[in-house]
Structure formats: C-alpha cells, structure tokens
Design a protein around this motif. Structure first.
Motif, PDB file in Angstrom:
ATOM      1  N   ASP A   9      46.873 -41.243  25.786  1.00 23.68           N
ATOM      2  CA  ASP A   9      47.207 -40.756  24.441  1.00 23.68           C
ATOM      3  C   ASP A   9      46.029 -40.854  23.469  1.00 23.68           C
ATOM      4  O   ASP A   9      46.152 -40.479  22.311  1.00 23.68           O
ATOM      5  CB  ASP A   9      48.435 -41.477  23.878  1.00 23.68           C
ATOM      6  CG  ASP A   9      48.219 -42.969  23.648  1.00 23.68           C
ATOM      7  OD1 ASP A   9      47.134 -43.484  24.012  1.00 23.68           O
ATOM      8  OD2 ASP A   9      49.130 -43.625  23.101  1.00 23.68           O
ATOM      9  N   SER A  56      54.354 -36.527  16.249  1.00 22.86           N
ATOM     10  CA  SER A  56      55.798 -36.682  16.364  1.00 22.86           C
ATOM     11  C   SER A  56      56.150 -36.759  17.839  1.00 22.86           C
ATOM     12  O   SER A  56      55.372 -36.343  18.712  1.00 22.86           O
ATOM     13  CB  SER A  56      56.511 -35.483  15.732  1.00 22.86           C
ATOM     14  OG  SER A  56      56.262 -34.307  16.490  1.00 22.86           O
ATOM     15  N   ALA A  57      57.330 -37.281  18.153  1.00 24.98           N
ATOM     16  CA  ALA A  57      57.747 -37.402  19.549  1.00 24.98           C
ATOM     17  C   ALA A  57      57.792 -36.031  20.226  1.00 24.98           C
ATOM     18  O   ALA A  57      57.389 -35.881  21.384  1.00 24.98           O
ATOM     19  CB  ALA A  57      59.113 -38.079  19.626  1.00 24.98           C
ATOM     20  N   ALA A  60      54.217 -34.852  20.909  1.00 20.68           N
ATOM     21  CA  ALA A  60      53.612 -35.660  21.971  1.00 20.68           C
ATOM     22  C   ALA A  60      54.141 -35.228  23.333  1.00 20.68           C
ATOM     23  O   ALA A  60      53.390 -35.144  24.308  1.00 20.68           O
ATOM     24  CB  ALA A  60      53.893 -37.136  21.731  1.00 20.68           C
ATOM     25  N   TYR A  61      55.439 -34.946  23.401  1.00 18.44           N
ATOM     26  CA  TYR A  61      56.045 -34.466  24.649  1.00 18.44           C
ATOM     27  C   TYR A  61      55.348 -33.190  25.111  1.00 18.44           C
ATOM     28  O   TYR A  61      54.946 -33.068  26.276  1.00 18.44           O
ATOM     29  CB  TYR A  61      57.537 -34.211  24.417  1.00 18.44           C
ATOM     30  CG  TYR A  61      58.268 -33.614  25.607  1.00 18.44           C
ATOM     31  CD1 TYR A  61      58.935 -34.422  26.509  1.00 18.44           C
ATOM     32  CD2 TYR A  61      58.289 -32.235  25.814  1.00 18.44           C
ATOM     33  CE1 TYR A  61      59.607 -33.875  27.593  1.00 18.44           C
ATOM     34  CE2 TYR A  61      58.944 -31.680  26.895  1.00 18.44           C
ATOM     35  CZ  TYR A  61      59.609 -32.499  27.778  1.00 18.44           C
ATOM     36  OH  TYR A  61      60.264 -31.945  28.858  1.00 18.44           O
ATOM     37  N   ASN A  90      54.118 -42.785  21.282  1.00 20.93           N
ATOM     38  CA  ASN A  90      55.329 -42.121  21.775  1.00 20.93           C
ATOM     39  C   ASN A  90      55.533 -42.402  23.258  1.00 20.93           C
ATOM     40  O   ASN A  90      55.594 -41.482  24.084  1.00 20.93           O
ATOM     41  CB  ASN A  90      55.204 -40.620  21.534  1.00 20.93           C
ATOM     42  CG  ASN A  90      55.099 -40.279  20.056  1.00 20.93           C
ATOM     43  OD1 ASN A  90      56.075 -40.359  19.319  1.00 20.93           O
ATOM     44  ND2 ASN A  90      53.897 -39.919  19.627  1.00 20.93           N
ATOM     45  N   ALA A  93      58.764 -40.640  24.892  1.00 22.77           N
ATOM     46  CA  ALA A  93      58.674 -39.178  24.935  1.00 22.77           C
ATOM     47  C   ALA A  93      57.632 -38.734  25.957  1.00 22.77           C
ATOM     48  O   ALA A  93      57.821 -37.728  26.665  1.00 22.77           O
ATOM     49  CB  ALA A  93      58.325 -38.645  23.546  1.00 22.77           C
ATOM     50  N   GLU A  94      56.554 -39.468  26.069  1.00 22.61           N
ATOM     51  CA  GLU A  94      55.498 -39.088  27.008  1.00 22.61           C
ATOM     52  C   GLU A  94      55.900 -39.393  28.452  1.00 22.61           C
ATOM     53  O   GLU A  94      55.500 -38.670  29.382  1.00 22.61           O
ATOM     54  CB  GLU A  94      54.187 -39.769  26.612  1.00 22.61           C
ATOM     55  CG  GLU A  94      53.710 -39.278  25.241  1.00 22.61           C
ATOM     56  CD  GLU A  94      52.330 -39.776  24.846  1.00 22.61           C
ATOM     57  OE1 GLU A  94      51.678 -40.441  25.661  1.00 22.61           O
ATOM     58  OE2 GLU A  94      51.911 -39.469  23.713  1.00 22.61           O
ATOM     59  N   THR A 144      52.480 -46.290  13.446  1.00 23.00           N
ATOM     60  CA  THR A 144      53.463 -46.619  14.490  1.00 23.00           C
ATOM     61  C   THR A 144      53.711 -48.125  14.515  1.00 23.00           C
ATOM     62  O   THR A 144      53.298 -48.822  15.445  1.00 23.00           O
ATOM     63  CB  THR A 144      52.974 -46.142  15.875  1.00 23.00           C
ATOM     64  OG1 THR A 144      51.673 -46.707  16.137  1.00 23.00           O
ATOM     65  CG2 THR A 144      52.883 -44.632  15.931  1.00 23.00           C
ATOM     66  N   GLN A 158      63.075 -44.635  23.004  1.00 17.50           N
ATOM     67  CA  GLN A 158      62.304 -43.405  22.961  1.00 17.50           C
ATOM     68  C   GLN A 158      62.568 -42.449  24.122  1.00 17.50           C
ATOM     69  O   GLN A 158      62.253 -41.259  24.016  1.00 17.50           O
ATOM     70  CB  GLN A 158      60.806 -43.735  22.939  1.00 17.50           C
ATOM     71  CG  GLN A 158      60.379 -44.579  21.746  1.00 17.50           C
ATOM     72  CD  GLN A 158      58.880 -44.851  21.753  1.00 17.50           C
ATOM     73  OE1 GLN A 158      58.102 -44.082  22.300  1.00 17.50           O
ATOM     74  NE2 GLN A 158      58.480 -45.948  21.153  1.00 17.50           N
TER      75      GLN A 158
END
Length: 428
Positions: A9, A56-57, A60-61, A90, A93-94, A144, A158
C-alpha cells in the motif's frame, strides 16, 4: 518465470518486503512505470505499490484489483498483500480485493508480526516494542487512527469475509498440531489471523502453509511473505537439510527447563531414555535398540534428542534399582553415559550424512561419545555462550562434525535452544 507478486500500500513497504526476499536469493524488482512491464521480464519477484493507505476503502479495493491485473496468474505463483506494520490503512478492503481477483479457492493468512521491527502478536494483540498498538502514537494518526490492539477486530471491521484465529500456543507447539489446526480453521474461514512472537514462529507458520496444499495469500508486513517464499521455492534446501543429534545426559532442574524451552520454541523429536533399564544386560540392549529405532525413524525432524529426564518425576534413586547393588554412584553414572554413547554411535552410523551436528550436555556424556566415535579431541572454535563451546570433532569416524558441548549446570532456560539454533547455522 515470475514466482512471487507483492502488492503493497506504499512504495517504502514494497521495497522493504522486496529487500527481504532479495537477501534469500530472489531476483526482485519494484515496478514504478506500469506501462514498462517488459523491462522486468527477467525478474522472478515483482513488487508494486498502490499508494492506497490513505484512500477510501472503495478506492483502495479498486487500486489493489488493478495492480493484481498487471501480472499473469498461474497456480504456482505466490501472492502477497503487504500491509502496514501498525495495521493502518485499508487492510480488510485490500484483502477482499486480492481474494476476489484470485478466486474462491484462495485463503488469506494474516501474520501481523514483524519481529525485526519490534512487532509481535500475542493473544491476538499486536505489540509494538512490547506496547499494545492502541497505546502507541498510531492511535493519533490524523488519517487512519488505530483504536484497538486486537488484530482480528481490525480485520473484521473492514472485510466482508469470516475471520478465524490461531493463537500462539498452537504456533509454538508441534508442527503437526499447527498444520491440523490450520486445515480446520480454513474449512470455515477465508481469512485467518495467526499469532507470532519470534522469527521462529513465522518460519513455523510458513512451513505449515507451504506443506498444507492450500492456496494462500500472505497478508503481512514482510517477514511472513519472505519465509513462505523461501519454503515454497527453495524447498530443496529444506528437504536436504541435515539434522542435529542432541544427547542430554545431565539430570539437573536447569536442564529440564532447557528441554521444556526447546519444546516450546522449536519442534524437536525427543525420546526419553528409561535409564533404569541400562543396568541389566538384556534390558540395556532392548533400551538402546528402542532409542536407536525411534531416532532413526524420525526422518522429517531436524532436531533429534535423547534425554534422561524431563521433570523431577524422572529422577532416579539408584538404591531403588536392584541391579545397582554394590555399585558406587560414579559407576552408576558411567553405566548410563556408556549406554547413551553406544546409542549415539549407532544412530550416527545408521543415519549416514543425514545428521550433520551434535550437541552433548554433561561432560561425562561428551567424553563417552568421543571415546565411542574414536575422536582424538576438539578443534575448538568459540563460545556460543560462556561455558557452552562450539568445536569441530578431530579424528575418529566423524572428523570435522560441528559440535556444541555444555555442562548440565551451565546457562539459562533458553541456552539449549540457543546452542541448537547456532548449530543449525553451522550445518547449512
């Protein structure tokens, strides 16, 4: 051929994980210009940053899925989602993004520990240099902030997947127990958080993951990915790894603690000698045969140990053994060490080159083994710790074999573990 893909990330994290793998012999590249992938065709490990920690989640996804799509997907490839060592960003989400990209037969293993940077996970609590995560400065991160130290809580908040957990008591136990627990937890969970406090714990998790046959994505700050890549792609070095024979004749309380510590921190194959059987010719031969057969049958273990006691209940009163009548305490001790030495000699003969190092606790045990092997003496190298000496055997049937000798009252609780760990490096 591309073996490992690391999606981080941030750029620093990508380089950091890549550097750990490079130390293990992988050809590692970090991709910055994604339209120039052809420049990395000769690399077997590639890292890429999504720069998604502050996104944002949802963004990031998408960033992770887009990054994953850059790489070919073949079943033998290892995938890693590098996360922040303090779990910022995140994470969930990741994880979802990489699992969605790879398909339903993949699972995510989260090992949040990074011992080299002071991060350890005990009881599902991430500690930073011994301080719970939520009590560190990351709790005040402006983008965060972290409000809990519990790894499973952070991930569950998450991700849309069920999250399982395996504690340190399983990781630090026998490898077979960890492997069985891993299989059971993966039946019900796509994502599993696993404790680790030391580099050895991380290697144990990696070894079980590599042996499990499951398709696994490594979710971690770097150490677990490196260990898993090493076990997965450098497996030949483990399959040919030599073993260490430990012969522990001393019966002190300290020695018992050292054996218990080794059991807790590593995966030794330990056989306790029934010492009372050494005093009758028939039972002596039977007991030596039992020890030899047990040790030589343990082909899959690196640490092989014969011990005489593991607890106070194992201590003998020679007066209670009829066969010792008329024998002095010295003669009784000599009978025991001679039997241990004979068993050791036969084990080394039957094992050939499989056993590459020797650890002997108790001066009488060391001398008896040397006499049995026809050893002329020691090529002394250095102290592992005070009064625990690393040498090479001189002459005899095992010239130049690495050996550590130690007295029964020498060291602390972790001394046997330290000596064995030292020998592991010397027999590589």
């Amino acid at each position: 051929m591309l073996k490992t893909v690391i999606i981080a990330d941030d750029l620093t994290g990508a380089n950091d994980t890549g550097a750990i793998l490079a130390q293990d012999g992988f050809h590692v590249g970090t991709v910055i210009k994604r339209d120039r992938m052809e420049d990395f065709s000769s690399f077997n490990t590639l890292c890429v940053s999504t720069d998604s920690r502050a996104m944002s989640a949802e963004d990031a996804y998408e960033a992770v899925r887009s990054a994953a799509a850059l790489f070919p997907h073949h079943p033998d490839m290892l995938w890693s989602k590098r996360i922040d060592s303090t779990l910022r960003g995140n994470v969930g989400a990741e994880i979802d993004a990489i699992l969605d990209h790879l398909g339903e037969d993949y699972h995510a293993i989260v090992v949040a520990s990074f011992p080299g940077s002071g991060r350890s996970c005990v009881g599902d609590i991430l500690l930073v240099h011994g301080v719970p995560l939520q009590l560190t400065e990351v709790s005040r991160d402006p983008i965060t902030p972290i409000t809990t130290s519990r790894v499973t809580s952070i991930v569950r908040q998450q991700t849309r997947h069920e999250v399982g957990y395996i504690g340190l008591e399983v990781v630090a136990g026998p490898s077979l127990g960890l492997l069985e627990e891993l299989h059971e937890v993966l039946k019900k969970h796509r994502v599993v958080v696993i404790d680790a406090a030391t580099p050895h714990d991380i290697r144990a998790i990696a070894a079980c993951c590599a042996a499990s046959g499951e398709k696994i994505v490594a979710i971690d700050p770097g150490s677990f990915t490196a260990a898993l890549a090493d076990y997965t792609f450098n497996r030949a070095k483990y399959e040919t790894e030599q073993s260490i024979l430990c012969v522990v004749g001393s019966a002190t309380e300290l020695t018992q603690k050292q054996i218990a510590y080794l059991r807790a921190k590593d995966d030794p194959f330990v056989v306790k000698a029934e010492v009372a059987r050494f005093f009758e010719p028939k039972t002596r031969a039977e007991e030596i045969n039992r020890l030899v057969e047990a040790i030589t049958s343990a082909q899959d273990r690196q640490i092989l140990a014969i011990v005489t006691t593991e607890s106070a209940a194992d201590l003998l009163n020679f007066d209670d053994i009829p066969a010792t009548a008329g024998m002095s305490r010295r003669e009784c001790a000599t009978t025991i060490t001679a039997a241990l030495a004979e068993a050791s000699e036969r084990i080394l003969e039957l094992s050939g080159e499989r056993i590459g190092g020797l650890y002997a606790s108790g001066g009488d045990v060391s001398i008896a083994i040397c006499e049995r092997l026809g050893i002329s003496g020691f090529d002394v190298k250095m102290e592992v710790i005070p009064l625990a000496i690393y040498s090479r055997l001189a002459g005899g049937t095992r010239p130049q074999m690495p050996v550590v000798t130690k007295g029964g009252l020498v060291g602390k609780e972790d001394t046997l573990f330290q000596c064995v760990d030292y020998l592991k490096e010397k027999i590589k």
